[in-house]
Design a protein around this motif. Sequence first.
Motif, PDB file in Angstrom:
ATOM      1  N   LEU A  20       6.386  14.511 -11.295  1.00  0.00           N
ATOM      2  CA  LEU A  20       6.687  13.790 -10.509  1.00  0.00           C
ATOM      3  C   LEU A  20       6.113  14.502  -9.242  1.00  0.00           C
ATOM      4  O   LEU A  20       6.954  15.122  -8.769  1.00  0.00           O
ATOM      5  N   ASN A  21       5.302  13.484  -8.578  1.00  0.00           N
ATOM      6  CA  ASN A  21       4.762  13.240  -7.325  1.00  0.00           C
ATOM      7  C   ASN A  21       4.662  11.792  -6.607  1.00  0.00           C
ATOM      8  O   ASN A  21       4.202  11.642  -7.097  1.00  0.00           O
ATOM      9  N   PHE A  22       5.012  12.167  -4.761  1.00  0.00           N
ATOM     10  CA  PHE A  22       4.539  11.548  -4.024  1.00  0.00           C
ATOM     11  C   PHE A  22       4.034  11.667  -3.133  1.00  0.00           C
ATOM     12  O   PHE A  22       4.016  12.450  -2.302  1.00  0.00           O
ATOM     13  N   ASN A  23       2.632  11.138  -2.961  1.00  0.00           N
ATOM     14  CA  ASN A  23       0.859  11.828  -2.190  1.00  0.00           C
ATOM     15  C   ASN A  23       1.834  10.464  -0.541  1.00  0.00           C
ATOM     16  O   ASN A  23       2.691   9.671  -1.100  1.00  0.00           O
ATOM     17  N   VAL A  24       2.109  11.676   0.055  1.00  0.00           N
ATOM     18  CA  VAL A  24       1.692  10.607   1.462  1.00  0.00           C
ATOM     19  C   VAL A  24       1.030  10.646   2.748  1.00  0.00           C
ATOM     20  O   VAL A  24       1.089  11.487   3.135  1.00  0.00           O
ATOM     21  N   TRP A  25       0.700   9.550   2.956  1.00  0.00           N
ATOM     22  CA  TRP A  25      -0.567   9.450   4.225  1.00  0.00           C
ATOM     23  C   TRP A  25      -1.860  10.247   3.813  1.00  0.00           C
ATOM     24  O   TRP A  25      -1.880  10.922   2.750  1.00  0.00           O
ATOM     25  N   GLU A  26      -2.572   9.569   4.613  1.00  0.00           N
ATOM     26  CA  GLU A  26      -4.091  10.182   4.051  1.00  0.00           C
ATOM     27  C   GLU A  26      -4.446  11.593   3.663  1.00  0.00           C
ATOM     28  O   GLU A  26      -4.866  12.228   2.689  1.00  0.00           O
ATOM     29  N   LYS A  27      -3.558  12.572   4.850  1.00  0.00           N
ATOM     30  CA  LYS A  27      -3.497  13.865   4.851  1.00  0.00           C
ATOM     31  C   LYS A  27      -2.652  14.447   3.588  1.00  0.00           C
ATOM     32  O   LYS A  27      -2.825  15.686   3.454  1.00  0.00           O
ATOM     33  N   GLY A  28      -2.112  13.468   3.108  1.00  0.00           N
ATOM     34  CA  GLY A  28      -1.327  14.392   2.015  1.00  0.00           C
ATOM     35  C   GLY A  28      -1.758  13.007   0.960  1.00  0.00           C
ATOM     36  O   GLY A  28      -1.013  13.301  -0.533  1.00  0.00           O
ATOM     37  N   TRP A  29      -3.102  12.963   0.266  1.00  0.00           N
ATOM     38  CA  TRP A  29      -3.850  12.145  -0.626  1.00  0.00           C
ATOM     39  C   TRP A  29      -3.364  11.249  -0.745  1.00  0.00           C
ATOM     40  O   TRP A  29      -3.491  10.929  -2.633  1.00  0.00           O
ATOM     41  N   GLN A  30      -3.059  10.635   0.045  1.00  0.00           N
ATOM     42  CA  GLN A  30      -1.819   9.306  -0.647  1.00  0.00           C
ATOM     43  C   GLN A  30      -3.531   8.240   0.531  1.00  0.00           C
ATOM     44  O   GLN A  30      -3.909   8.080   0.607  1.00  0.00           O
ATOM     45  N   GLU A  31      -4.020   6.701  -1.124  1.00  0.00           N
ATOM     46  CA  GLU A  31      -4.159   5.847  -1.116  1.00  0.00           C
ATOM     47  C   GLU A  31      -4.204   4.718  -1.187  1.00  0.00           C
ATOM     48  O   GLU A  31      -4.884   3.990   0.031  1.00  0.00           O
ATOM     49  N   VAL A  32      -3.336   4.668  -1.842  1.00  0.00           N
ATOM     50  CA  VAL A  32      -2.932   3.424  -1.614  1.00  0.00           C
ATOM     51  C   VAL A  32      -1.905   2.772  -0.862  1.00  0.00           C
ATOM     52  O   VAL A  32      -0.610   3.953  -1.274  1.00  0.00           O
ATOM     53  N   MET A  33      -1.365   2.149  -0.345  1.00  0.00           N
ATOM     54  CA  MET A  33      -0.470   2.101   0.911  1.00  0.00           C
ATOM     55  C   MET A  33       0.608   1.364   0.635  1.00  0.00           C
ATOM     56  O   MET A  33       1.129   0.447   0.975  1.00  0.00           O
ATOM     57  N   HIS A  34       1.335   1.481  -0.486  1.00  0.00           N
ATOM     58  CA  HIS A  34       2.563   1.161  -1.262  1.00  0.00           C
ATOM     59  C   HIS A  34       3.443   2.252  -2.281  1.00  0.00           C
ATOM     60  O   HIS A  34       2.307   2.833  -3.527  1.00  0.00           O
ATOM     61  N   ILE A  35       3.772   2.505  -1.694  1.00  0.00           N
ATOM     62  CA  ILE A  35       4.521   3.570  -2.612  1.00  0.00           C
ATOM     63  C   ILE A  35       4.462   3.802  -3.921  1.00  0.00           C
ATOM     64  O   ILE A  35       4.567   2.886  -4.640  1.00  0.00           O
ATOM     65  N   HIS A  36       4.109   4.590  -4.536  1.00  0.00           N
ATOM     66  CA  HIS A  36       4.360   5.121  -5.897  1.00  0.00           C
ATOM     67  C   HIS A  36       4.181   6.874  -6.501  1.00  0.00           C
ATOM     68  O   HIS A  36       3.963   7.405  -6.037  1.00  0.00           O
ATOM     69  N   LEU A  37       4.968   6.170  -7.564  1.00  0.00           N
ATOM     70  CA  LEU A  37       5.612   7.757  -8.043  1.00  0.00           C
ATOM     71  C   LEU A  37       4.422   8.151  -9.473  1.00  0.00           C
ATOM     72  O   LEU A  37       4.491   7.566 -10.476  1.00  0.00           O
ATOM     73  N   HIS A  38       3.718   9.677  -8.978  1.00  0.00           N
ATOM     74  CA  HIS A  38       3.045  10.030 -10.618  1.00  0.00           C
ATOM     75  C   HIS A  38       3.596  10.269 -11.475  1.00  0.00           C
ATOM     76  O   HIS A  38       4.489  11.224 -10.327  1.00  0.00           O
TER      77      HIS A  38
END
Length: 104
Positions: free
Chosen positions: A81-99
């Motif tokens: 289970l993981n959350f990416n956070v901000w672009e430098k944290g690999w987040q592409e979609v700016m709406h939180i989501h748990l992988h």
Amino acid sequence: MSIFTKIIEGEIPSEKLYEDDDILVIKDINPKAKTHLLIIPKKEIPTINDLEDDDRELLADMFFVAKRLAKELWIQEGYKLNFNVWEKGWQEVMHIHLHLLSDI
Ligand code: AMP
């Protein structure tokens, strides 16, 4: 409006696995494992950095949905289970989501 809000509102099609009043779970369109789900709160919170105290229960609910789906899909013996956070944290979609990912 985020792409996930458009999915929640039915403007963009998706493969839904679970839905309740607060949470939607869909299959990731570009899976990085045999099972790759996105657990998405209906509330549009851009990043984990934007969480507020009132979001505590929602976050907990997301993890409980993850646990329940892992059991239902028979992958409870191994998943990530993981959350990416901000672009430098690999987040592409700016709406939180748990992988939720598993190769079982
Ligand atoms: P992140 O990099 O953490 O922001 O993850 C965004 C995820 O959303 C990626 O794994 C994408 O493959 C996935 N994604 C983007 N658009 C869609 C879509 N329309 N339906 C399902 N998954 C999507």
